[in-house]
Design a protein around this motif. Structure first.
Motif, mmCIF file in Angstrom:
data_model
loop_
_atom_site.group_PDB
_atom_site.id
_atom_site.type_symbol
_atom_site.label_atom_id
_atom_site.label_comp_id
_atom_site.label_asym_id
_atom_site.label_seq_id
_atom_site.Cartn_x
_atom_site.Cartn_y
_atom_site.Cartn_z
ATOM 1 N N LEU A 30 0.845 -1.186 0.000
ATOM 2 C CA LEU A 30 0.000 0.000 0.000
ATOM 3 C C LEU A 30 0.883 1.239 0.000
ATOM 4 O O LEU A 30 1.771 1.383 0.856
ATOM 5 C CB LEU A 30 -0.906 0.034 1.230
ATOM 6 N N LEU A 31 0.663 2.116 -0.956
ATOM 7 C CA LEU A 31 1.389 3.376 -1.061
ATOM 8 C C LEU A 31 0.400 4.490 -0.730
ATOM 9 O O LEU A 31 -0.588 4.682 -1.450
ATOM 10 C CB LEU A 31 1.957 3.542 -2.471
ATOM 11 N N MET A 32 0.649 5.228 0.342
ATOM 12 C CA MET A 32 -0.325 6.174 0.869
ATOM 13 C C MET A 32 0.270 7.578 0.868
ATOM 14 O O MET A 32 1.238 7.855 1.582
ATOM 15 C CB MET A 32 -0.767 5.749 2.271
ATOM 16 N N ASP A 33 -0.309 8.457 0.034
ATOM 17 C CA ASP A 33 0.238 9.789 -0.193
ATOM 18 C C ASP A 33 -0.552 10.829 0.601
ATOM 19 O O ASP A 33 -1.545 11.371 0.128
ATOM 20 C CB ASP A 33 0.199 10.113 -1.685
ATOM 21 N N GLU A 34 -0.115 11.098 1.833
ATOM 22 C CA GLU A 34 -0.764 12.052 2.727
ATOM 23 C C GLU A 34 -2.289 11.880 2.731
ATOM 24 O O GLU A 34 -3.032 12.842 2.499
ATOM 25 C CB GLU A 34 -0.386 13.487 2.348
ATOM 26 N N PRO A 35 -2.774 10.659 2.999
ATOM 27 C CA PRO A 35 -4.203 10.402 2.842
ATOM 28 C C PRO A 35 -5.094 11.145 3.826
ATOM 29 O O PRO A 35 -6.294 11.301 3.571
ATOM 30 C CB PRO A 35 -4.306 8.885 3.054
ATOM 31 N N PHE A 36 -4.531 11.642 4.943
ATOM 32 C CA PHE A 36 -5.349 12.316 5.945
ATOM 33 C C PHE A 36 -5.096 13.822 5.983
ATOM 34 O O PHE A 36 -5.583 14.521 6.865
ATOM 35 C CB PHE A 36 -5.079 11.721 7.339
ATOM 36 N N GLY A 37 -4.352 14.311 5.003
ATOM 37 C CA GLY A 37 -3.951 15.717 5.014
ATOM 38 C C GLY A 37 -5.105 16.691 4.902
ATOM 39 O O GLY A 37 -5.005 17.829 5.375
ATOM 40 N N ALA A 38 -6.218 16.289 4.280
ATOM 41 C CA ALA A 38 -7.352 17.199 4.081
ATOM 42 C C ALA A 38 -8.375 17.128 5.202
ATOM 43 O O ALA A 38 -9.382 17.831 5.168
ATOM 44 C CB ALA A 38 -8.030 16.893 2.743
ATOM 45 N N LEU A 39 -8.131 16.294 6.208
ATOM 46 C CA LEU A 39 -9.108 16.083 7.270
ATOM 47 C C LEU A 39 -8.855 17.036 8.442
ATOM 48 O O LEU A 39 -7.733 17.471 8.676
ATOM 49 C CB LEU A 39 -9.036 14.636 7.769
ATOM 50 N N ASP A 40 -9.916 17.318 9.204
ATOM 51 C CA ASP A 40 -9.747 18.110 10.416
ATOM 52 C C ASP A 40 -8.967 17.297 11.453
ATOM 53 O O ASP A 40 -8.843 16.072 11.344
ATOM 54 C CB ASP A 40 -11.100 18.540 10.977
ATOM 55 N N ALA A 41 -8.457 17.973 12.472
ATOM 56 C CA ALA A 41 -7.536 17.338 13.418
ATOM 57 C C ALA A 41 -8.158 16.146 14.135
ATOM 58 O O ALA A 41 -7.514 15.099 14.295
ATOM 59 C CB ALA A 41 -7.049 18.366 14.436
ATOM 60 N N GLN A 42 -9.408 16.284 14.568
ATOM 61 C CA GLN A 42 -10.050 15.197 15.304
ATOM 62 C C GLN A 42 -10.275 13.981 14.423
ATOM 63 O O GLN A 42 -10.000 12.838 14.825
ATOM 64 C CB GLN A 42 -11.383 15.680 15.888
ATOM 65 N N THR A 43 -10.753 14.220 13.193
ATOM 66 C CA THR A 43 -10.981 13.111 12.265
ATOM 67 C C THR A 43 -9.659 12.468 11.867
ATOM 68 O O THR A 43 -9.557 11.244 11.742
ATOM 69 C CB THR A 43 -11.724 13.601 11.013
ATOM 70 N N ARG A 44 -8.647 13.291 11.690
ATOM 71 C CA ARG A 44 -7.326 12.777 11.320
ATOM 72 C C ARG A 44 -6.794 11.823 12.383
ATOM 73 O O ARG A 44 -6.293 10.741 12.073
ATOM 74 C CB ARG A 44 -6.371 13.946 11.113
ATOM 75 N N TYR A 45 -6.930 12.215 13.649
ATOM 76 C CA TYR A 45 -6.453 11.365 14.732
ATOM 77 C C TYR A 45 -7.228 10.050 14.763
ATOM 78 O O TYR A 45 -6.638 8.969 14.937
ATOM 79 C CB TYR A 45 -6.591 12.092 16.066
ATOM 80 N N ALA A 46 -8.550 10.114 14.568
ATOM 81 C CA ALA A 46 -9.357 8.892 14.536
ATOM 82 C C ALA A 46 -8.939 7.988 13.377
ATOM 83 O O ALA A 46 -8.862 6.759 13.532
ATOM 84 C CB ALA A 46 -10.839 9.249 14.418
ATOM 85 N N MET A 47 -8.629 8.586 12.224
ATOM 86 C CA MET A 47 -8.214 7.793 11.072
ATOM 87 C C MET A 47 -6.848 7.143 11.303
ATOM 88 O O MET A 47 -6.611 6.019 10.868
ATOM 89 C CB MET A 47 -8.177 8.662 9.817
ATOM 90 N N GLU A 48 -5.962 7.850 11.996
ATOM 91 C CA GLU A 48 -4.659 7.261 12.322
ATOM 92 C C GLU A 48 -4.844 6.030 13.210
ATOM 93 O O GLU A 48 -4.212 4.986 12.981
ATOM 94 C CB GLU A 48 -3.786 8.295 13.029
ATOM 95 N N GLN A 49 -5.706 6.149 14.202
ATOM 96 C CA GLN A 49 -5.999 5.006 15.072
ATOM 97 C C GLN A 49 -6.565 3.847 14.270
ATOM 98 O O GLN A 49 -6.148 2.684 14.435
ATOM 99 C CB GLN A 49 -6.987 5.423 16.156
ATOM 100 N N ASP A 50 -7.517 4.157 13.401
ATOM 101 C CA ASP A 50 -8.171 3.116 12.611
ATOM 102 C C ASP A 50 -7.182 2.437 11.663
ATOM 103 O O ASP A 50 -7.186 1.211 11.520
ATOM 104 C CB ASP A 50 -9.336 3.698 11.817
ATOM 105 N N LEU A 51 -6.350 3.249 10.999
ATOM 106 C CA LEU A 51 -5.402 2.672 10.041
ATOM 107 C C LEU A 51 -4.417 1.748 10.733
ATOM 108 O O LEU A 51 -4.135 0.649 10.242
ATOM 109 C CB LEU A 51 -4.648 3.777 9.299
ATOM 110 N N ARG A 52 -3.897 2.169 11.876
ATOM 111 C CA ARG A 52 -2.951 1.316 12.602
ATOM 112 C C ARG A 52 -3.631 0.010 13.027
ATOM 113 O O ARG A 52 -3.053 -1.073 12.919
ATOM 114 C CB ARG A 52 -2.421 2.071 13.832
#
Length: 255
Positions: A162-184
């Motif tokens: 999987l090659l991931m190019d700043e996939p959460f860069g457009a998200l707000d801070a709270q959503t970004r943190y949730a996505m980081e948790q989910d991705l891990r």
């Protein structure tokens, strides 16, 4: 790391682009060498204009390097292939297709029977936390949900990488943190070799097994860090804060 354990190798990779209207070339990557182990989560960290996306595109086979080479399982990369999937910052979903059909699109192109591709799509829709939204259209989803669809679509095609190019860069801070948790969490349940590009130090430490820090143009690998923090990781853990200080001192990025 030995050649036998390397899933991906970049050997003295350089890339230069012609500057429109000028008789010169812009060197974007300069003799970048790196290796990635199978099922490793590698983060490439650096500021804008350091060649991170160009590096990903060379590994994907979308761009031909000016010098050097990319090896996948010891074989030179010359074109894109189903063994590599890209997840972009922009969601790149088809608005006229449902979540289920977006996730199953690559399977349909490959001719996977309808029943099988529906089962595969539903498995990954469930994995990314979108159960119940199979029939929804992209316009009905939040930004984080759209990016979950993109991750599910990438996983559904069963790539090795999987090659991931700043996939959460457009998200707000709270959503970004949730996505980081989910991705891990998703990666720990269904591992792939991941190369994740970001300009966010905390995101890099939260996600990565290893971090490569890139310099500004021309892009070079200037530092490497192995992140020895067990999951689930916590932004306020003393070890996390120590890595953050070390890496921030070695980059042109702010915290």
């Amino acid at each position: 790391m030995t050649e036998q354990t390397a899933k991906i190798e970049c050997r003295d990779l350089s890339k230069a682009f012609h500057v429109p209207g000028q008789d010169q070339r812009l060197l974007v990557l300069d003799r970048v060498s790196l290796t990635v182990r199978e099922n490793e989560f590698l983060v490439v960290l650096g500021p804008g204009q350091c060649g991170k996306t160009v590096l990903l595109n060379c590994i994907a086979g979308l761009i031909e390097p000016s010098a050097g080479q990319v090896l996948l399982d010891g074989t030179p990369v010359t074109r894109p292939g189903p063994d590599r999937a890209m997840v972009f910052q922009r969601y790149a979903l088809m608005p006229w297709k449902t979540v289920e059909h977006n996730v199953a699109f690559g399977l349909a192109v490959r001719g996977v029977p309808m029943k099988e591709r529906r089962e595969i799509a539903h498995r990954y829709i469930d994995l990314v936390g979108l159960k119940g939204f199979e029939k929804a259209y992209p316009e009905q989803l939040s930004g984080g949900m759209k990016q979950r669809v993109g991750i599910a679509r990438a996983y559904a095609n069963a790539p090795d990488i999987l090659l991931m190019d700043e996939p959460f860069g457009a998200l707000d801070a709270q959503t970004r943190y949730a996505m980081e948790q989910d991705l891990r969490s998703i990666w720990e349940k269904d591992k792939r070799t991941v190369i994740f590009v970001t300009n966010n130090i905390e995101e890099a430490i939260y996600l990565g097994d290893r971090i490569l820090v890139m310099s500004v143009l021309p892009g070079r690998v200037k530092a490497e860090y192995t992140i020895d923090i067990p999951s689930p990781r916590n932004y306020t853990d003393p070890a996390f804060l120590t890595y953050r200080k070390q890496i921030s001192n070695a980059t042109d990025l702010s915290l």
